[in-house]
Design a protein around this motif. Structure first.
Motif, PDB file in Angstrom:
ATOM      1  N   GLY A  37       0.802  -1.213   0.000  1.00 11.50           N
ATOM      2  CA  GLY A  37       0.000   0.000   0.000  1.00 11.50           C
ATOM      3  C   GLY A  37       0.829   1.254   0.000  1.00 11.50           C
ATOM      4  O   GLY A  37       2.036   1.227  -0.288  1.00 11.50           O
ATOM      5  N   TRP A  38       0.146   2.346   0.326  1.00  7.67           N
ATOM      6  CA  TRP A  38       0.753   3.666   0.302  1.00  7.67           C
ATOM      7  C   TRP A  38       0.411   4.435   1.575  1.00  7.67           C
ATOM      8  O   TRP A  38      -0.737   4.415   2.031  1.00  7.67           O
ATOM      9  CB  TRP A  38       0.243   4.450  -0.912  1.00  7.67           C
ATOM     10  CG  TRP A  38       0.633   3.823  -2.207  1.00  7.67           C
ATOM     11  CD1 TRP A  38      -0.067   2.894  -2.921  1.00  7.67           C
ATOM     12  CD2 TRP A  38       1.841   4.053  -2.929  1.00  7.67           C
ATOM     13  NE1 TRP A  38       0.632   2.535  -4.046  1.00  7.67           N
ATOM     14  CE2 TRP A  38       1.801   3.236  -4.078  1.00  7.67           C
ATOM     15  CE3 TRP A  38       2.953   4.877  -2.735  1.00  7.67           C
ATOM     16  CZ2 TRP A  38       2.837   3.219  -5.024  1.00  7.67           C
ATOM     17  CZ3 TRP A  38       3.962   4.863  -3.674  1.00  7.67           C
ATOM     18  CH2 TRP A  38       3.904   4.041  -4.793  1.00  7.67           C
ATOM     19  N   LEU A  68      -1.063   3.377  -7.408  1.00  6.70           N
ATOM     20  CA  LEU A  68      -2.072   4.258  -6.820  1.00  6.70           C
ATOM     21  C   LEU A  68      -2.444   5.295  -7.858  1.00  6.70           C
ATOM     22  O   LEU A  68      -1.615   6.136  -8.211  1.00  6.70           O
ATOM     23  CB  LEU A  68      -1.537   4.930  -5.559  1.00  6.70           C
ATOM     24  CG  LEU A  68      -2.537   5.784  -4.784  1.00  6.70           C
ATOM     25  CD1 LEU A  68      -3.604   4.894  -4.134  1.00  6.70           C
ATOM     26  CD2 LEU A  68      -1.834   6.622  -3.720  1.00  6.70           C
ATOM     27  N   ALA A  79      -3.835   4.165   1.360  1.00 12.01           N
ATOM     28  CA  ALA A  79      -4.592   3.024   0.855  1.00 12.01           C
ATOM     29  C   ALA A  79      -3.734   1.780   0.939  1.00 12.01           C
ATOM     30  O   ALA A  79      -2.515   1.853   0.773  1.00 12.01           O
ATOM     31  CB  ALA A  79      -5.035   3.247  -0.589  1.00 12.01           C
ATOM     32  N   THR A  80      -4.375   0.649   1.209  1.00 12.56           N
ATOM     33  CA  THR A  80      -3.683  -0.629   1.209  1.00 12.56           C
ATOM     34  C   THR A  80      -4.505  -1.665   0.458  1.00 12.56           C
ATOM     35  O   THR A  80      -5.728  -1.510   0.292  1.00 12.56           O
ATOM     36  CB  THR A  80      -3.428  -1.153   2.632  1.00 12.56           C
ATOM     37  OG1 THR A  80      -4.686  -1.296   3.308  1.00 12.56           O
ATOM     38  CG2 THR A  80      -2.521  -0.223   3.418  1.00 12.56           C
ATOM     39  N   CYS A  81      -3.820  -2.714   0.039  1.00 13.73           N
ATOM     40  CA  CYS A  81      -4.475  -3.816  -0.667  1.00 13.73           C
ATOM     41  C   CYS A  81      -3.790  -5.106  -0.265  1.00 13.73           C
ATOM     42  O   CYS A  81      -2.555  -5.207  -0.357  1.00 13.73           O
ATOM     43  CB  CYS A  81      -4.387  -3.612  -2.173  1.00 13.73           C
ATOM     44  SG  CYS A  81      -5.293  -4.848  -3.131  1.00 13.73           S
ATOM     45  N   THR A 138      -9.200  -4.075  -0.179  1.00 14.50           N
ATOM     46  CA  THR A 138      -8.647  -2.728  -0.158  1.00 14.50           C
ATOM     47  C   THR A 138      -9.152  -1.942   1.046  1.00 14.50           C
ATOM     48  O   THR A 138     -10.219  -2.227   1.598  1.00 14.50           O
ATOM     49  CB  THR A 138      -8.998  -1.965  -1.440  1.00 14.50           C
ATOM     50  OG1 THR A 138     -10.424  -1.920  -1.577  1.00 14.50           O
ATOM     51  CG2 THR A 138      -8.403  -2.641  -2.659  1.00 14.50           C
ATOM     52  N   ARG A 169      -3.021  -3.793  -7.544  1.00 13.64           N
ATOM     53  CA  ARG A 169      -1.769  -4.515  -7.416  1.00 13.64           C
ATOM     54  C   ARG A 169      -1.715  -5.677  -8.388  1.00 13.64           C
ATOM     55  O   ARG A 169      -2.745  -6.186  -8.832  1.00 13.64           O
ATOM     56  CB  ARG A 169      -1.537  -4.990  -5.985  1.00 13.64           C
ATOM     57  CG  ARG A 169      -2.559  -5.932  -5.424  1.00 13.64           C
ATOM     58  CD  ARG A 169      -2.202  -6.306  -3.991  1.00 13.64           C
ATOM     59  NE  ARG A 169      -1.024  -7.155  -3.928  1.00 13.64           N
ATOM     60  CZ  ARG A 169      -0.403  -7.512  -2.805  1.00 13.64           C
ATOM     61  NH1 ARG A 169      -0.843  -7.048  -1.640  1.00 13.64           N
ATOM     62  NH2 ARG A 169       0.639  -8.299  -2.832  1.00 13.64           N
ATOM     63  N   ILE A 218      -6.364   2.067  -5.565  1.00 15.79           N
ATOM     64  CA  ILE A 218      -5.169   1.235  -5.432  1.00 15.79           C
ATOM     65  C   ILE A 218      -5.378  -0.055  -6.209  1.00 15.79           C
ATOM     66  O   ILE A 218      -6.496  -0.587  -6.265  1.00 15.79           O
ATOM     67  CB  ILE A 218      -4.860   0.940  -3.949  1.00 15.79           C
ATOM     68  CG1 ILE A 218      -3.489   0.284  -3.806  1.00 15.79           C
ATOM     69  CG2 ILE A 218      -5.953   0.097  -3.304  1.00 15.79           C
ATOM     70  CD1 ILE A 218      -3.001   0.191  -2.361  1.00 15.79           C
ATOM     71  N   TYR A 275      -9.080   2.336   2.325  1.00 14.37           N
ATOM     72  CA  TYR A 275      -8.737   3.706   1.969  1.00 14.37           C
ATOM     73  C   TYR A 275      -8.944   4.640   3.148  1.00 14.37           C
ATOM     74  O   TYR A 275      -9.878   4.471   3.945  1.00 14.37           O
ATOM     75  CB  TYR A 275      -9.619   4.207   0.816  1.00 14.37           C
ATOM     76  CG  TYR A 275      -9.401   3.525  -0.499  1.00 14.37           C
ATOM     77  CD1 TYR A 275     -10.164   2.418  -0.864  1.00 14.37           C
ATOM     78  CD2 TYR A 275      -8.445   3.985  -1.396  1.00 14.37           C
ATOM     79  CE1 TYR A 275      -9.977   1.784  -2.081  1.00 14.37           C
ATOM     80  CE2 TYR A 275      -8.253   3.369  -2.620  1.00 14.37           C
ATOM     81  CZ  TYR A 275      -9.021   2.265  -2.949  1.00 14.37           C
ATOM     82  OH  TYR A 275      -8.825   1.656  -4.171  1.00 14.37           O
TER      83      TYR A 275
END
Length: 117
Positions: A35-36, A80, A49-51, A57, A71, A69, A59
């Protein structure tokens, strides 16, 4: 060891779009979370955000509906897409790789995103 290499930051006007990408290499554990996060001057690093590797996901409320997001598990990469950017999105954005199974947290070097008003 794990290496995370980010790309795609830059300067954009309010309302514009940018796409960040991150590629992971090395000893990558799976399942994992990519993620970011971002950090502005004087503020703590915050989740963007992550996945998960399963596709779940998450946010931050501040970016929900504007950022997406995605992947590629086969390539160990995460992206992203940031639309409708606002000046308050200005920050250094960090790519993240981790897992809930044991201590395993890696960060990219960061990429600057600046949104001009």
């Amino acid at each position: 060891q794990v290496q995370l290499v980010e790309s795609g930051g830059g300067l954009v006007d309010t309302g514009g779009s940018l796409r960040l990408s991150c590629a992971a290499s090395g000893s990558i554990f799976s399942p994992n979370i990519m993620g970011w996060y971002r950090q502005s001057p004087g503020k703590q690093r915050e989740l963007v955000a992550t996945c998960t590797s399963g596709g779940t996901t998450n946010y931050a409320d501040s970016v929900s509906g504007r950022f997406t997001i995605s992947r590629d598990n086969a390539r160990n990469s995460v992206s992203l897409q940031m639309n409708s950017l606002k000046p308050e999105d200005t920050a250094v954005y960090y790519c993240y790789l981790g897992t809930n199974w044991f201590p395993y947290d890696y960060w990219g070097q960061g990429t600057q995103v600046t949104v001009s008003s």
